[in-house]
Design a protein around this motif. Structure first.
Motif, PDB file in Angstrom:
ATOM      1  N   ASP A   1      -7.002  -1.504  -9.397  1.00 32.49           N
ATOM      2  CA  ASP A   1      -6.634  -0.645  -7.985  1.00 32.49           C
ATOM      3  C   ASP A   1      -5.121  -0.187  -7.877  1.00 32.49           C
ATOM      4  N   GLY A   2      -5.237   1.076  -7.625  1.00 28.96           N
ATOM      5  CA  GLY A   2      -3.888   1.495  -7.276  1.00 28.96           C
ATOM      6  C   GLY A   2      -3.156   1.867  -8.453  1.00 28.96           C
ATOM      7  N   VAL A   3      -3.531   1.474  -9.594  1.00 28.18           N
ATOM      8  CA  VAL A   3      -2.399   1.464 -10.729  1.00 28.18           C
ATOM      9  C   VAL A   3      -2.435   2.956 -11.406  1.00 28.18           C
ATOM     10  N   CYS A   4      -1.381   3.611 -11.566  1.00 25.50           N
ATOM     11  CA  CYS A   4      -1.125   4.843 -12.163  1.00 25.50           C
ATOM     12  C   CYS A   4      -0.416   4.901 -13.480  1.00 25.50           C
ATOM     13  N   GLY A   5       0.122   3.730 -13.931  1.00 19.30           N
ATOM     14  CA  GLY A   5       0.488   3.716 -15.262  1.00 19.30           C
ATOM     15  C   GLY A   5       0.849   2.265 -15.633  1.00 19.30           C
ATOM     16  N   LEU A   6       0.771   2.131 -17.076  1.00 23.36           N
ATOM     17  CA  LEU A   6       1.030   0.947 -17.787  1.00 23.36           C
ATOM     18  C   LEU A   6       2.065   0.687 -18.470  1.00 23.36           C
ATOM     19  N   ILE A   7       2.954  -0.447 -18.699  1.00 20.76           N
ATOM     20  CA  ILE A   7       4.177  -0.420 -18.977  1.00 20.76           C
ATOM     21  C   ILE A   7       4.097  -1.736 -19.928  1.00 20.76           C
ATOM     22  N   PHE A   8       4.323  -1.609 -21.232  1.00 23.93           N
ATOM     23  CA  PHE A   8       4.206  -2.579 -22.226  1.00 23.93           C
ATOM     24  C   PHE A   8       5.725  -3.219 -22.795  1.00 23.93           C
ATOM     25  N   LEU A   9       5.806  -4.461 -22.631  1.00 20.65           N
ATOM     26  CA  LEU A   9       7.183  -4.902 -23.221  1.00 20.65           C
ATOM     27  C   LEU A   9       6.768  -5.647 -24.276  1.00 20.65           C
ATOM     28  N   GLY A  10       6.893  -5.101 -25.720  1.00 19.43           N
ATOM     29  CA  GLY A  10       6.354  -5.543 -26.968  1.00 19.43           C
ATOM     30  C   GLY A  10       4.904  -5.659 -27.056  1.00 19.43           C
ATOM     31  N   PHE A  11       4.127  -5.002 -27.254  1.00 17.86           N
ATOM     32  CA  PHE A  11       2.766  -4.714 -27.411  1.00 17.86           C
ATOM     33  C   PHE A  11       2.409  -5.397 -28.762  1.00 17.86           C
ATOM     34  N   PRO A  12       1.578  -6.548 -28.756  1.00 19.14           N
ATOM     35  CA  PRO A  12       1.377  -7.311 -29.722  1.00 19.14           C
ATOM     36  C   PRO A  12       0.163  -6.740 -30.438  1.00 19.14           C
ATOM     37  N   LEU A  13       0.520  -5.843 -31.338  1.00 19.38           N
ATOM     38  CA  LEU A  13      -0.460  -5.059 -31.835  1.00 19.38           C
ATOM     39  C   LEU A  13      -1.203  -5.962 -32.933  1.00 19.38           C
ATOM     40  N   HIS A  14      -0.701  -6.993 -33.630  1.00 17.82           N
ATOM     41  CA  HIS A  14      -1.472  -8.048 -34.526  1.00 17.82           C
ATOM     42  C   HIS A  14      -0.571  -9.170 -34.603  1.00 17.82           C
TER      43      HIS A  14
ATOM     44  N   LYS B   1       0.732  -1.168  -0.062  1.00 20.00           N
ATOM     45  CA  LYS B   1       0.092  -0.192  -0.049  1.00 20.00           C
ATOM     46  C   LYS B   1       0.826   1.262   0.061  1.00 20.00           C
ATOM     47  N   HIS B   2       2.108   1.311   0.550  1.00 25.44           N
ATOM     48  CA  HIS B   2       3.002   2.093   0.550  1.00 25.44           C
ATOM     49  C   HIS B   2       3.520   2.726  -1.029  1.00 25.44           C
ATOM     50  N   LEU B   3       3.506   2.008  -1.776  1.00 29.99           N
ATOM     51  CA  LEU B   3       3.958   2.177  -3.012  1.00 29.99           C
ATOM     52  C   LEU B   3       3.218   2.492  -4.302  1.00 29.99           C
ATOM     53  N   PRO B   4       3.390   3.166  -5.203  1.00 25.25           N
ATOM     54  CA  PRO B   4       2.657   3.471  -6.280  1.00 25.25           C
ATOM     55  C   PRO B   4       2.834   2.321  -7.120  1.00 25.25           C
ATOM     56  N   LEU B   5       1.715   1.870  -7.807  1.00 29.75           N
ATOM     57  CA  LEU B   5       1.732   0.545  -8.776  1.00 29.75           C
ATOM     58  C   LEU B   5       1.679   0.961 -10.204  1.00 29.75           C
ATOM     59  N   PHE B   6       2.376   0.168 -10.986  1.00 25.73           N
ATOM     60  CA  PHE B   6       2.401  -0.047 -12.489  1.00 25.73           C
ATOM     61  C   PHE B   6       2.136  -1.442 -12.730  1.00 25.73           C
TER      62      PHE B   6
END
Length: 211
Positions: free
Chosen positions: A107-120, A81-86
């Motif tokens: 819940d609590g997520v302030c950003g998304l990080i994608f490692l190789g987003f599979p667009l297609h 709870k003490h940490l910002p979540l991604f």
């Protein structure tokens, strides 16, 4: 579900990191990245999707995968709870995370990080798999290989641009969808997790500093 929490004593944030379709949370790339993030004061929570737990070949349907992401994030939120979540992850895991966030805020997520987003799918260029991203209203970091066959840059770059200032794309030269680099490029596969960790740490620091 199984999960691995790696939390440094000086952690400034936590990244809930989902695996890709073909390998679980113990894949060497994710393990190396978690260790690199640990050295940069970022905790990680890796977890298994149900199909990987039972060693099935076919990934879970989106409904199940998204519910699993939501459960993992809830666990991280309860424990840290003490940490910002991604949140986010590799390929399939990242896309299931963004779909979950688009449907209802995690819940609590302030950003998304994608490692190789599979667009297609490979050799089937399309932007349909990215259409839900316009319903994500938190910052997004896309880290993509230059030679990623599952995300043609000519399609991904305009899509990210259309998302506005909340979305940033970093392209790793020579890297493919698995972030492997050819020997002829002069780069080394062992250096890639370090480079990605630097990008994530800088983005997270800038984002938290702006709050």
């Amino acid at each position: 579900m199984s999960a691995l929490l790696l939390e440094p004593s000086n952690a400034s944030a936590c990244y809930v990191m989902a695996h890709g379709a073909g390998a679980g949370m113990g894949h060497p790339f994710l393990t190396s990245l978690a260790l690199e993030l640990h050295s940069r004061a970022i905790a990680t929570l890796r977890f298994q999707f149900p199909y990987m737990e039972v060693k099935a070949k076919r990934p879970d349907p989106p409904r199940v995968a998204q519910a699993t992401v939501r459960s993992a994030v809830a666990e991280a939120f309860a424990r840290l709870k003490h940490l910002p979540l991604f949140a986010g992850g590799k390929s399939f895991g990242g896309r299931m995370t963004s779909q979950a966030q688009a449907a209802a805020a995690l819940d609590g997520v302030c950003g998304l990080i994608f490692l190789g987003f599979p667009l297609h799918p490979a050799n089937k260029p399309s932007t349909e798999r990215g259409s839900h991203l316009s319903d994500v209203h938190i910052p997004m970091l896309f880290i993509q290989g230059e030679r990623d066959a599952l995300a043609e840059l000519g399609l991904l770059k305009p899509l990210v641009n259309d998302l506005g200032s909340q979305a940033i794309l970093h392209v790793l030269p020579h890297a493919d969808h698995s972030f492997r680099v050819p020997a002829r490029s002069g780069a080394r596969n062992s250096d890639v997790p370090r480079e990605i960790a630097d990008l994530i740490a800088a983005w997270v620091s800038n984002l938290l500093g702006a709050e």
